[in-house]
Design a protein around this motif. Structure first.
Motif, PDB file in Angstrom:
ATOM      1  N   ARG A   8      10.648   6.220  -7.685  1.00 57.28           N
ATOM      2  CA  ARG A   8       9.919   6.073  -8.936  1.00 57.28           C
ATOM      3  C   ARG A   8       8.947   4.902  -8.850  1.00 57.28           C
ATOM      4  O   ARG A   8       7.827   4.965  -9.333  1.00 57.28           O
ATOM      5  CB  ARG A   8      10.896   5.836 -10.089  1.00 57.28           C
ATOM      6  CG  ARG A   8      11.399   7.136 -10.707  1.00 57.28           C
ATOM      7  CD  ARG A   8      11.979   6.863 -12.067  1.00 57.28           C
ATOM      8  NE  ARG A   8      13.162   6.025 -11.974  1.00 57.28           N
ATOM      9  CZ  ARG A   8      13.632   5.295 -12.971  1.00 57.28           C
ATOM     10  NH1 ARG A   8      13.029   5.279 -14.121  1.00 57.28           N
ATOM     11  NH2 ARG A   8      14.695   4.556 -12.829  1.00 57.28           N
ATOM     12  N   ALA A   9       9.417   3.831  -8.205  1.00 62.16           N
ATOM     13  CA  ALA A   9       8.553   2.649  -8.112  1.00 62.16           C
ATOM     14  C   ALA A   9       7.299   2.968  -7.325  1.00 62.16           C
ATOM     15  O   ALA A   9       6.212   2.509  -7.643  1.00 62.16           O
ATOM     16  CB  ALA A   9       9.309   1.503  -7.457  1.00 62.16           C
ATOM     17  N   LEU A  10       7.475   3.787  -6.280  1.00 61.31           N
ATOM     18  CA  LEU A  10       6.322   4.109  -5.452  1.00 61.31           C
ATOM     19  C   LEU A  10       5.316   4.952  -6.202  1.00 61.31           C
ATOM     20  O   LEU A  10       4.124   4.763  -6.076  1.00 61.31           O
ATOM     21  CB  LEU A  10       6.788   4.881  -4.214  1.00 61.31           C
ATOM     22  CG  LEU A  10       7.386   4.020  -3.115  1.00 61.31           C
ATOM     23  CD1 LEU A  10       7.966   4.886  -2.035  1.00 61.31           C
ATOM     24  CD2 LEU A  10       6.317   3.103  -2.554  1.00 61.31           C
ATOM     25  N   LYS A  11       5.876   5.899  -6.982  1.00 61.43           N
ATOM     26  CA  LYS A  11       4.966   6.803  -7.662  1.00 61.43           C
ATOM     27  C   LYS A  11       4.501   6.255  -8.990  1.00 61.43           C
ATOM     28  O   LYS A  11       3.432   6.581  -9.462  1.00 61.43           O
ATOM     29  CB  LYS A  11       5.673   8.131  -7.898  1.00 61.43           C
ATOM     30  CG  LYS A  11       5.626   8.995  -6.675  1.00 61.43           C
ATOM     31  CD  LYS A  11       6.328  10.282  -6.960  1.00 61.43           C
ATOM     32  CE  LYS A  11       7.134  10.718  -5.762  1.00 61.43           C
ATOM     33  NZ  LYS A  11       8.393  11.324  -6.116  1.00 61.43           N
ATOM     34  N   GLY A  12       5.339   5.439  -9.591  1.00 65.89           N
ATOM     35  CA  GLY A  12       5.038   4.959 -10.937  1.00 65.89           C
ATOM     36  C   GLY A  12       3.698   4.255 -10.953  1.00 65.89           C
ATOM     37  O   GLY A  12       3.472   3.332 -10.198  1.00 65.89           O
ATOM     38  N   VAL A  13       2.807   4.723 -11.772  1.00 69.41           N
ATOM     39  CA  VAL A  13       1.476   4.107 -11.813  1.00 69.41           C
ATOM     40  C   VAL A  13       1.266   3.502 -13.188  1.00 69.41           C
ATOM     41  O   VAL A  13       1.638   4.087 -14.174  1.00 69.41           O
ATOM     42  CB  VAL A  13       0.387   5.149 -11.539  1.00 69.41           C
ATOM     43  CG1 VAL A  13      -0.979   4.496 -11.587  1.00 69.41           C
ATOM     44  CG2 VAL A  13       0.614   5.764 -10.186  1.00 69.41           C
TER      45      VAL A  13
ATOM     46  N   THR B 254      13.400   3.554  -6.080  1.00 73.20           N
ATOM     47  CA  THR B 254      12.223   3.171  -5.300  1.00 73.20           C
ATOM     48  C   THR B 254      11.208   4.304  -5.285  1.00 73.20           C
ATOM     49  O   THR B 254      10.018   4.060  -5.304  1.00 73.20           O
ATOM     50  CB  THR B 254      12.541   2.796  -3.832  1.00 73.20           C
ATOM     51  OG1 THR B 254      13.518   3.680  -3.367  1.00 73.20           O
ATOM     52  CG2 THR B 254      12.964   1.371  -3.677  1.00 73.20           C
TER      53      THR B 254
END
Ligand SMILES: Nc1ncnc2c1ncn2[C@@H]1O[C@H](COP(=O)(O)OP(=O)(O)OP(=O)(O)O)[C@@H](O)[C@H]1O
Ligand SMILES: [Mg+2]
Lengths: 354, 498
Positions: free
Chosen positions: A349-354, A347
């Motif tokens: 990564r999901a939050l930061k993944g752009v 998560t």
């Protein structure tokens, strides 16, 4: 960068779990060898016990796995199971049901409890944790009614003991039905009979595994667990799935309870007490995420083996029962840590993944 | 002394992808450096390396003459680097002040939180940026734009030397973008090193001093913004000329009968909305973020309850109880928030594309892996989604490519659509692909689809739509058509009406 199947397998979670299982067996074998002077763990007798004690938590794990993948949880399945077992015993002992009618009615009632769980969660918007915990208590209360012997002076019973051979079709003892379905396997030069209920359990894992991976319904379970909002916007009905899975979990609990009764020839208010814990631990060890959307039945099965092998190991090293309890808790903590750690990193990564 | 951050030979590979390959360039203080490139070019990956979120496989970073390595985002922050992502990383329930001073809350002489000092310090920073935010309100209650400002102030408070932005304007409205640009200007004047990633070229020409172009993980060139123009940059980025985006669109000019007729629709979020959409027509919805455009669509799509009013679809009075009903009737909705409402981030591209049609792909209870693969592959081809295969989980795709997966999902040949609702469809999409999407929208209109196109980029709404409806505060405040030659100013004026 094509990798072959074997390489892919070695990188899979399943592989890690298998290694974990093997490691566990090796450690306990050596440990028990040191402690007892000889290996008391990796033996024929122990294997029989492992197999014989697998079914009840196994069925709970099946129901729990599906619910957890869809992002829900059911803590009442074991109580519902105990109720079903008690009901089956009472209806045979006091009301002279035939065994199959007793089982059928017990399972229908179990399913109804599960459906009620779903109503609490979906219509009244209770947290699944709270709803099913309350349900668990309600069911335990109702169990006392069921266990009453209509002719006895002191009607409330905590156990109902059945006449042997009444439930033998399901049972673990070698009877006609078992000889028909029980397979004979050689192990350390001895013969082990595989009880029918284990075959049922394996069948359940296979069928549910196929449902999850190969059917449209299975895909929807993953979609709902992964992101309920997005799932709804692609036309999935999360409510419907939740109803089906809560009902299913309760029926699985019911099956576990009936099997308990058939194996012990007893309906008991203490039945399945520790098994909910084992079932959930197994599912989580197998990689089924508490948050939903991830994991599969193969992992859950190995998770189950790991928990059973663990309990057997504690016996083999002659651990005191409180130690075993404490270590089972530790095992759950390990499972949860694995789940949270992987969820957190993904998560994050999901939050930061752009 | 001039400060600088230099990248030297940075390389990074993921399974099946070489995300960065020998990237070298230098960013200097007191100037804003733009990082541009197509979707999947590696921009975000570079920022994640800068922020300590990822470790490079090769190469090094040099900050003011010293080589730096970051073991984690916290480490990078301590060493003076802040990266501001599109998704907020604030704690919604904490106040603005507490979010700006995490881990550095002032204490009074009893070791307790010094609320007064905290408020004053925060106020100072807020004033420095010329804003009017109350330091005591929970961050979660602020607008998206203000939340972003809080993040920038947090970076400022840390005295970061380097501040990088990854597509910061996507969730913002034009006025909010102006505020952001003022912020960036302040940072620049304070001698910070600023990196700026965006797909909006107009912005890049407005605020940056230098442009670094990347393509397929490689460094292409650095140019001074003042010495180049949009065409040149696009050519360096895409590898070809794309001409005038809107003028070259081949449009539909024949409308059919009424497809969607909305009368006085009210939902919990919008009030009394009426409009008609014909087959073959593209209606653009303009307005500020929060104007209620998405909410109108959600009500039509059966995702929010309709409180009053009615609408008919395809000649039938419509009463959709759930999105499923709307989908079955022939409506597709690409939601604006791809992470919350759109994607199943942990599922593969294949699962994501086939999700709405999974029931149609086979007539038995089983899935149809072959057809699923086929439609996933066709989406990958149609939108040139950058991925080694259809099994890749969407979490691992670049932002723009994730958006393409959603577009691919709803335009697959098996979705039996008559009305396509696109809510901010070009969010995070690169210029080349943007044009392809505009053309695709026009082609769908030619085939008789009705299209609703919601966007906060006014040029885009004006360039693509036949009819434009402007909303403000849950009401329709204006409408205009292509024939009336609307301008950004005329639409903005309508968007401010009450
Ligand atoms: N965690 C990951 N695992 C595997 N591949 C990844 C991961 N993160 C990024 N990639 C791949 O690296 C490449 C570069 O991605 P990146 O996010 O840096 O692109 P970008 O330039 O930011 O694109 P966009 O403009 O779409 O945001 C893409 O092909 C992407 O699929
Ligand atoms: Mg990006």
């Amino acid at each position: 960068m094509k990798e072959n199947r074997f390489e892919k397998f070695t990188k899979s979670k399943m592989f890690t779990l298998l290694i974990l299982l093997v490691l566990e067996v090796v450690v306990f074998t050596i440990w028990s060898g040191i402690k007892q002077g000889s290996n008391t763990y990796f033996t024929f007798k122990a294997l029989t016990t492992v197999i014989n004690t697998m079914t009840v938590p196994g069925f709970l794990a099946v129901g729990a796995s599906f619910l957890m993948i869809s992002g829900n949880i059911d803590l009442s399945a074991s109580s519902i199971g105990a109720f079903a077992g008690m009901f089956a015993a009472a209806s045979i002992q006091y009301y002279h049901f035939t065994w199959w009618a007793a089982i059928l009615v017990a399972l229908v009632i179990s399913g109804a409890f599960g459906f009620f769980n779903a109503i609490l969660v979906n219509e009244f918007r209770f947290q699944p944790f709270i709803a099913t915990m309350a349900m668990s208590s309600v069911v335990k209360g109702l169990m006392s009614f069921v266990s009453m012997d209509p002719k006895a002076a002191a009607p409330v019973a905590t156990t109902i003991t059945l006449n042997p051979n009444m439930l033998d079709w399901f049972g673990a003892s070698p009877t006609d039905a078992l000889n028909f379905l029980g397979k004979k396997v050689f192990f350390q030069g001895q013969v082990i009979e595989i009880p029918f209920n284990i075959i049922l359990l394996i069948l359940a894992f296979v069928i549910y595994g196929v449902i999850l991976k190969k059917t449209k319904f299975g895909m929807k379970v993953y979609l709902v667990g992964g992101n309920p909002m997005a799932a709804r916007l692609v036309g999935v009905n999360p409510k419907k799935i939740s109803y089906i899975l809560f009902t299913n979990s309760a029926i699985m609990g019911g099956i576990a309870g009936v099997i308990f009764t058939s194996k012990t020839l007893q309906g008991s208010s203490q039945a399945l007490m520790a098994d909910m814990f084992t079932g959930l631990t197994a599912a989580m060890l197998g990689g089924i995420s508490f948050g939903g959307g991830a994991g599969g039945m193969g992992g859950a099965f190995i998770g189950l083996l790991i928990t059973r092998a663990f309990n057997q190991g504690m016996l083999a090293i002659n651990a005191k029962s409180f130690v075993t309890t404490a270590f089972s808790g530790l095992l759950l903590i390990v499972a949860l840590t694995i789940d949270f750690a992987s969820a957190r990193s993904t998560t994050a990564r999901a939050l930061k993944g752009v | 002394m001039e400060q600088y951050l230099e990248f030297s030979g940075i390389g990074k590979a993921f399974p099946g992808v070489r995300a960065l390959d020998d990237i070298s360039f230098r960013a200097s203080s007191g100037s804003v450096l733009a990082l541009i490139g197509e979707n999947g070019a590696g921009k975000s990956t570079l920022l994640k390396i800068m922020s300590g979120d990822l470790q490079p496989d090769q190469g090094k970073m040099i900050l003011n003459g010293e080589e730096v390595t970051f073991s984690s985002p916290l480490d990078a922050m301590k060493k003076g680097i802040s990266v501001i992502y599109q998704e907020r990383q604030l704690i919604p329930s904490l106040s603005v002040a507490e979010n700006i001073f995490p881990g550095a809350l002032p204490r009074n002489k009893f070791g307790l939180l010094d609320k007064k000092k905290l408020r004053e310090d925060t106020k100072k920073i807020i004033d420095r940026f010329g804003l009017s935010i109350n330091p005591d309100v929970p961050v979660g209650t602020l607008s998206v734009a203000h939340q972003q400002m809080v993040e920038i102030m947090k970076a400022y408070r840390r005295h970061s030397d380097v501040i990088a932005f990854d597509e910061p304007t996507a969730p913002l409205t034009d006025t909010e973008i102006d505020i952001l640009f003022r912020f960036i200007k302040t940072l620049k004047d304070d001698g910070k090193i600023v990196l700026y990633v965006s797909h909006r070229l107009a912005e890049i020409f407005q605020i940056t001093d230098e442009i670094v172009v990347m393509k397929d993980g490689k460094f292409v060139q650095t140019v001074r913004t003042a010495e180049t123009n949009e065409q040149e940059i696009v050519k360096a980025m895409v590898g070809r000329d794309i001409g005038d985006t809107y003028a070259s669109l081949s449009r539909n000019d024949k409308f059919g009968d009424v497809l969607l007729d909305v009368k006085n629709l009210s939902s919990p979020y919008v009030d009394n909305v009426s409009f008609q959409l014909h087959r073959g027509e593209i209606i653009g919805f303009a307005g500020l973020v929060g104007a209620g455009r998405s909410e109108v669509m959600r009500a039509i799509f059966g995702a929010d309850p309709v409180l009053a009013g009615e609408f008919s679809f395809d000649g039938q009075p419509a009463d959709f109880k759930s999105p499923k009903d709307a989908i079955d009737a022939g409506i597709a909705l690409c939601p604006e928030d791809r992470k919350e409402q759109g994607l199943l981030l942990f599922r593969s591209i294949k699962d994501n594309v086939s999700a709405p049609v999974v029931d149609k792909l086979s007539s038995s209870i089983f899935r149809n892996p072959k057809l699923e693969e086929e439609i996933a592959q066709s989406a990958i081809d149609k939108f040139s989604i950058k991925t080694p295969n259809s099994e890749k989980i969407c979490l691992e795709l670049s932002g723009g490519n994730q958006q393409k997966v959603i577009l691919g999902r709803w335009t697959s040949p098996l979705v039996d659509t008559k009305l396509l609702i696109l809510d901010e469809p070009t969010k995070g999409i690169d210029v080349g692909t943007k044009q392809e999407i505009y053309q695709m929208v026009c082609d769908l209109a030619k085939q008789g689809y009705g299209v609703i196109f919601i966007s906060s980029e006014l040029t885009e709404v004006i360039g693509v739509s036949d009819t434009i409806i402007v909303m403000h505060n849950g009401h329709v405040t204006g409408r205009t058509t292509r024939d009336e030659n609307p301008t950004e100013e005329s639409i903005l004026a309508m968007a401010m009406l009450d």
